[in-house]
Design a protein around this motif. Structure first.
Motif, short mmCIF file in Angstrom:
data_model
loop_
_atom_site.label_atom_id
_atom_site.label_comp_id
_atom_site.label_asym_id
_atom_site.label_seq_id
_atom_site.Cartn_x
_atom_site.Cartn_y
_atom_site.Cartn_z
N MET A 67 0.77 -1.21 0.01
CA MET A 67 -0.08 0.15 -0.05
C MET A 67 1.04 1.26 -0.13
O MET A 67 1.79 1.26 0.72
CB MET A 67 -1.08 -0.17 1.45
N ASN A 68 0.84 2.02 -0.93
CA ASN A 68 1.44 3.36 -0.96
C ASN A 68 0.68 4.34 -0.18
O ASN A 68 -0.39 4.71 -0.67
CB ASN A 68 1.49 3.63 -2.39
N VAL A 69 1.25 4.98 0.91
CA VAL A 69 0.62 5.90 1.81
C VAL A 69 1.19 7.29 1.36
O VAL A 69 2.37 7.45 1.28
CB VAL A 69 0.94 5.84 3.15
N SER A 70 0.30 8.34 0.66
CA SER A 70 0.92 9.44 0.67
C SER A 70 1.10 10.56 1.89
O SER A 70 0.63 10.11 2.84
CB SER A 70 -0.24 10.22 -0.45
N GLY A 71 1.52 11.51 1.53
CA GLY A 71 1.66 12.37 2.57
C GLY A 71 0.04 13.00 3.24
O GLY A 71 0.13 12.89 4.39
N LEU A 72 -0.79 12.95 2.32
CA LEU A 72 -2.26 13.03 3.18
C LEU A 72 -2.45 11.83 4.04
O LEU A 72 -3.09 11.99 5.02
CB LEU A 72 -3.17 13.08 2.09
N GLY A 73 -2.12 10.64 3.61
CA GLY A 73 -2.43 9.28 4.44
C GLY A 73 -1.34 9.58 5.70
O GLY A 73 -2.05 9.29 6.76
N TYR A 78 -0.66 23.57 2.28
CA TYR A 78 -0.58 24.36 1.11
C TYR A 78 -0.02 24.06 -0.23
O TYR A 78 -0.53 24.52 -1.15
CB TYR A 78 0.30 25.49 1.90
N TYR A 79 0.90 23.11 -0.04
CA TYR A 79 1.34 22.49 -1.40
C TYR A 79 0.20 21.86 -2.16
O TYR A 79 0.06 21.84 -3.00
CB TYR A 79 2.51 21.64 -1.11
N VAL A 80 -0.57 20.83 -1.31
CA VAL A 80 -1.45 20.21 -1.96
C VAL A 80 -2.59 21.12 -2.47
O VAL A 80 -3.10 20.82 -3.71
CB VAL A 80 -2.03 19.31 -1.00
N LEU A 81 -2.94 21.92 -1.70
CA LEU A 81 -3.96 22.95 -2.19
C LEU A 81 -3.60 23.76 -3.42
O LEU A 81 -4.51 23.93 -4.37
CB LEU A 81 -4.37 23.81 -0.99
N LYS A 82 -2.31 24.15 -3.28
CA LYS A 82 -1.93 25.07 -4.50
C LYS A 82 -1.72 24.29 -5.90
O LYS A 82 -2.03 24.72 -6.97
CB LYS A 82 -0.50 25.65 -4.15
N SER A 83 -1.13 23.04 -5.65
CA SER A 83 -0.77 22.30 -7.13
C SER A 83 -2.02 21.48 -7.19
O SER A 83 -2.19 20.91 -8.35
CB SER A 83 0.39 21.29 -6.59
N GLY A 84 -2.94 21.14 -6.42
CA GLY A 84 -4.32 20.34 -6.78
C GLY A 84 -3.62 18.99 -6.87
O GLY A 84 -4.22 17.94 -7.59
N SER A 85 -2.62 18.56 -6.27
CA SER A 85 -1.96 17.31 -6.46
C SER A 85 -2.73 15.93 -5.66
O SER A 85 -2.46 14.80 -6.12
CB SER A 85 -0.53 17.27 -5.88
N GLY A 86 -3.94 16.32 -5.00
CA GLY A 86 -4.52 15.39 -4.35
C GLY A 86 -5.47 14.75 -5.58
O GLY A 86 -5.72 15.46 -6.15
N LYS A 87 -5.71 13.42 -5.41
CA LYS A 87 -6.65 12.69 -6.49
C LYS A 87 -8.03 13.00 -5.70
O LYS A 87 -8.27 12.20 -4.77
CB LYS A 87 -6.23 11.48 -6.48
N HIS A 88 -8.99 13.62 -6.22
CA HIS A 88 -10.01 13.87 -5.92
C HIS A 88 -11.23 13.15 -6.65
O HIS A 88 -10.82 13.13 -7.76
CB HIS A 88 -10.50 15.39 -5.87
N ALA A 89 -12.20 12.87 -5.94
CA ALA A 89 -13.35 12.14 -6.58
C ALA A 89 -13.88 12.94 -7.74
O ALA A 89 -13.92 14.26 -7.49
CB ALA A 89 -14.48 11.55 -5.73
N PRO A 90 -14.17 12.70 -8.80
CA PRO A 90 -14.75 13.54 -9.73
C PRO A 90 -16.04 14.09 -9.46
O PRO A 90 -16.67 13.35 -8.76
CB PRO A 90 -14.86 12.62 -11.20
N GLN A 91 -16.19 15.21 -9.79
CA GLN A 91 -17.32 16.06 -9.10
C GLN A 91 -18.47 15.54 -10.23
O GLN A 91 -18.11 15.63 -11.54
CB GLN A 91 -17.34 17.31 -9.14
#
Length: 163
Positions: free
Chosen positions: A1-7, A140-153
């Motif tokens: 399992m690959n745990v990200s910074g968010l994890g 801040y980095y996640v929000l600025k870069s949009g690097s999180g994988k978000h569920a499609p709206q």
């Protein structure tokens, strides 16, 4: 399992929730206990005389604690735990609103943590500040870069009608 910074941050928030839950249970367990007598037992075990200035100050403070005060602390700790568990779940599942919440709730503590480091430099105050700076910077980095994988709206699904 690959745990990200968010994890990693999600696990940190869950740990904070568990600690708050333990505080709530511990404080709740004190309801109905003769805190003055329990403190005297602890001081006797530590071979501290009741006439000791710090023992007297402690007993005086303990005597001010009420059951309603314990209930309030328990309620606040349970609310804090709930918030941390919700944030942890949302970060683990990369929900955008929890990324904002983690950023803002972490940033709001920074001035207080800086104040504590300035007034009392020790490993704990410095460690807490450094960890929070890392978390806030990463969020801040996640929000600025949009690097999180978000569920499609979902944009309201349209049904095509052919005649």
């Amino acid at each position: 399992m690959n745990v990200s910074g968010l994890g990693v941050i999600a696990v940190l928030e869950a740990c904070k929730g568990v600690l708050a839950l333990l505080v709530a249970v511990g404080v709740h367990a004190l309801a109905g206990v003769d805190l003055h007598q329990e403190a005297l037992n602890v001081f006797a075990y530590l071979h501290l005389a009741e006439s000791n200035h710090y023992v007297e100050m402690s007993l005086h403070s303990i005597d001010k604690i009420t059951n309603s005060g314990l209930t309030m602390v328990t309620t606040i700790a349970l609310g804090y735990a709930l918030i941390r568990f919700i944030e942890s779940y949302g970060l683990w599942h990369q929900m955008r609103w929890t990324e904002w919440f983690a950023f803002l709730s972490g940033a709001v503590y920074l001035p207080f943590e800086i104040y504590e480091v300035v007034n009392d430099q020790n490993a704990i105050t410095i460690g807490v500040l450094v960890i929070n700076l890392v978390v806030v910077s990463y969020m801040y980095y996640v929000l600025k870069s949009g690097s999180g994988k978000h569920a499609p709206q979902e944009s309201g699904s349209r049904v095509s009608h052919s005649l």
